[in-house]
Design a protein around this motif. Structure first.
Motif, PDB file in Angstrom:
ATOM      1  N   THR A 116       0.830  -1.214   0.000  1.00 30.65           N
ATOM      2  CA  THR A 116       0.000   0.000   0.000  1.00 30.65           C
ATOM      3  C   THR A 116       0.859   1.257   0.000  1.00 30.65           C
ATOM      4  O   THR A 116       0.511   2.248  -0.641  1.00 30.65           O
ATOM      5  CB  THR A 116      -0.964   0.024   1.202  1.00 30.65           C
ATOM      6  N   ILE A 119       2.177   1.619  -3.638  1.00 33.76           N
ATOM      7  CA  ILE A 119       1.112   2.039  -4.558  1.00 33.76           C
ATOM      8  C   ILE A 119       0.709   3.483  -4.299  1.00 33.76           C
ATOM      9  O   ILE A 119       0.456   4.250  -5.244  1.00 33.76           O
ATOM     10  CB  ILE A 119      -0.099   1.091  -4.452  1.00 33.76           C
ATOM     11  N   ASP A 120       0.634   3.878  -3.037  1.00 31.10           N
ATOM     12  CA  ASP A 120       0.318   5.274  -2.720  1.00 31.10           C
ATOM     13  C   ASP A 120       1.370   6.210  -3.303  1.00 31.10           C
ATOM     14  O   ASP A 120       1.054   7.273  -3.846  1.00 31.10           O
ATOM     15  CB  ASP A 120       0.243   5.476  -1.199  1.00 31.10           C
ATOM     16  N   SER A 123       1.018   6.434  -7.055  1.00 34.54           N
ATOM     17  CA  SER A 123      -0.163   7.240  -7.375  1.00 34.54           C
ATOM     18  C   SER A 123       0.147   8.728  -7.286  1.00 34.54           C
ATOM     19  O   SER A 123      -0.298   9.523  -8.124  1.00 34.54           O
ATOM     20  CB  SER A 123      -1.309   6.877  -6.422  1.00 34.54           C
ATOM     21  N   GLN A 124       0.933   9.103  -6.275  1.00 33.53           N
ATOM     22  CA  GLN A 124       1.320  10.504  -6.132  1.00 33.53           C
ATOM     23  C   GLN A 124       2.202  10.961  -7.294  1.00 33.53           C
ATOM     24  O   GLN A 124       2.260  12.151  -7.610  1.00 33.53           O
ATOM     25  CB  GLN A 124       2.074  10.701  -4.812  1.00 33.53           C
ATOM     26  N   GLY A 126       1.600   9.970 -10.257  1.00 30.79           N
ATOM     27  CA  GLY A 126       0.748   9.857 -11.434  1.00 30.79           C
ATOM     28  C   GLY A 126       0.867   8.522 -12.142  1.00 30.79           C
ATOM     29  O   GLY A 126       0.544   8.405 -13.323  1.00 30.79           O
ATOM     30  N   ARG A 128      -0.223   4.509 -12.142  1.00 36.67           N
ATOM     31  CA  ARG A 128      -1.171   3.531 -11.598  1.00 36.67           C
ATOM     32  C   ARG A 128      -0.499   2.222 -11.222  1.00 36.67           C
ATOM     33  O   ARG A 128      -0.861   1.566 -10.263  1.00 36.67           O
ATOM     34  CB  ARG A 128      -2.277   3.254 -12.618  1.00 36.67           C
ATOM     35  N   SER A 129       0.475   1.832 -12.014  1.00 35.93           N
ATOM     36  CA  SER A 129       1.187   0.582 -11.779  1.00 35.93           C
ATOM     37  C   SER A 129       2.608   0.737 -12.292  1.00 35.93           C
ATOM     38  O   SER A 129       2.864   1.511 -13.219  1.00 35.93           O
ATOM     39  CB  SER A 129       0.498  -0.584 -12.499  1.00 35.93           C
TER      40      SER A 129
END
Length: 295
Positions: A116, A119-120, A123-124, A126, A128-129
């Protein structure tokens, strides 16, 4: 009526200062559950087998040095724990009348807490994976926690995973184990190194060794030549480790061992109770202000 159950943390010396009882007892109180969480220091899990077979046993956290040997005390094991080769959580399934645990499942939440955070962070940025981005993850150490870190990076679809350990053979064992299980797949490159000179630029660093066994000097070469990234420290003593200090000096986003402890604890609580963890309550219990919940 909910049956009163007892949960434990099983581990070797120095777990008396564990924050897990504070975190989980606060959550139990929040949900008005008649549960308690205690510390059970033990040289081996066999010493506490009577707690595991007790009719009041609710579940347990497993810490070092027992993460690799907990399998023999389980009636079933999760896919993630089996792939990692380490167990940090025991979860019970009870008989219809609730009087006894009929199954003890071994699971691993260390990896999900790390996942987590990764992934967070992505995400920050930009992203997704990490799949197809060429991201490189570095794991420092080669114990049970290191295996969870490797699994988290695999689940986040990193292209390259490097394991840095003083004893290279132990790191090579992890590479071989995951290769045998085909956990990487899709051409993931995994390699073991014994010194910082063989690492090169990385995007995520996860420290899984005790926080006081290396100095800042040991880590200086690690961040030179790398752009900024995410550094996750699994040790929470000392609160600011040499690895964290060096990463911060180089402008990296740093997440400490308390954040890792909390995140894996949230998942443990869900597995034990079937309820969403009261994250704010659990953070407040150990003096965390909740700001670290966001990368």
């Amino acid at each position: 009526m909910t049956r009163a159950l007892v949960f434990h943390i099983f581990g070797g010396p120095n777990i008396r200062a564990s924050l897990s009882p504070t975190i989980h007892n606060a959550a139990f109180t929040h949900h008005h559950l008649p549960y308690t969480y205690t510390i059970a220091e033990c040289a081996s899990l066999s010493e506490v087998s009577q707690l595991i077979t007790s009719p009041f046993f609710g579940g347990a956290s497993i810490t070092m040095p027992h993460k690799l040997t907990a399998f023999e005390h389980c009636t079933e094991v999760s896919d993630s724990a089996r792939a990692i080769g380490a167990i940090n959580t025991l979860v019970t399934t009870r008989s219809p009348n609730g009087n006894r645990a009929v199954k003890v499942k071994g699971d691993n939440t260390d990896w999900s807490g790390l996942y987590t955070l990764i992934i967070d962070y992505l995400s920050q940025q930009g992203i997704r994976s990490a799949k197809g981005t060429g991201k490189v993850g570095l794991v420092i150490g080669a114990g049970g926690a290191a295996r969870a870190a490797v699994y988290a990076l695999l689940q986040a679809e990193f292209s390259t995973i490097i394991i840095w350990n003083r004893t290279v053979g132990k790191a090579e064992d992890i590479v071989e184990d995951f290769d045998t299980l085909k956990c990487g797949g899709n051409g993931v490159e995994m390699r073991a190194v014994g010194d910082v000179g063989g690492i090169g630029p990385v995007d995520v660093v996860i420290g899984t060794i005790p926080g006081d066994v290396k100095t800042e000097e040991d880590f200086e070469g690690l961040f030179q030549g790398s752009k900024t990234g995410l550094c996750v420290e699994m040790a929470y003593k000392p609160k600011v480790t040499p690895l964290m200090r060096v990463a911060e000096r180089h402008g990296w986003v740093v997440r400490d061992g308390l954040e890792v402890l909390l995140r894996q604890g949230f998942e443990q609580y869900r597995l034990w109770t079937g309820l969403d963890a009261p994250e704010g309550v659990m953070r407040e219990a150990i003096g965390e202000d909740g700001l670290k919940s966001k990368v």
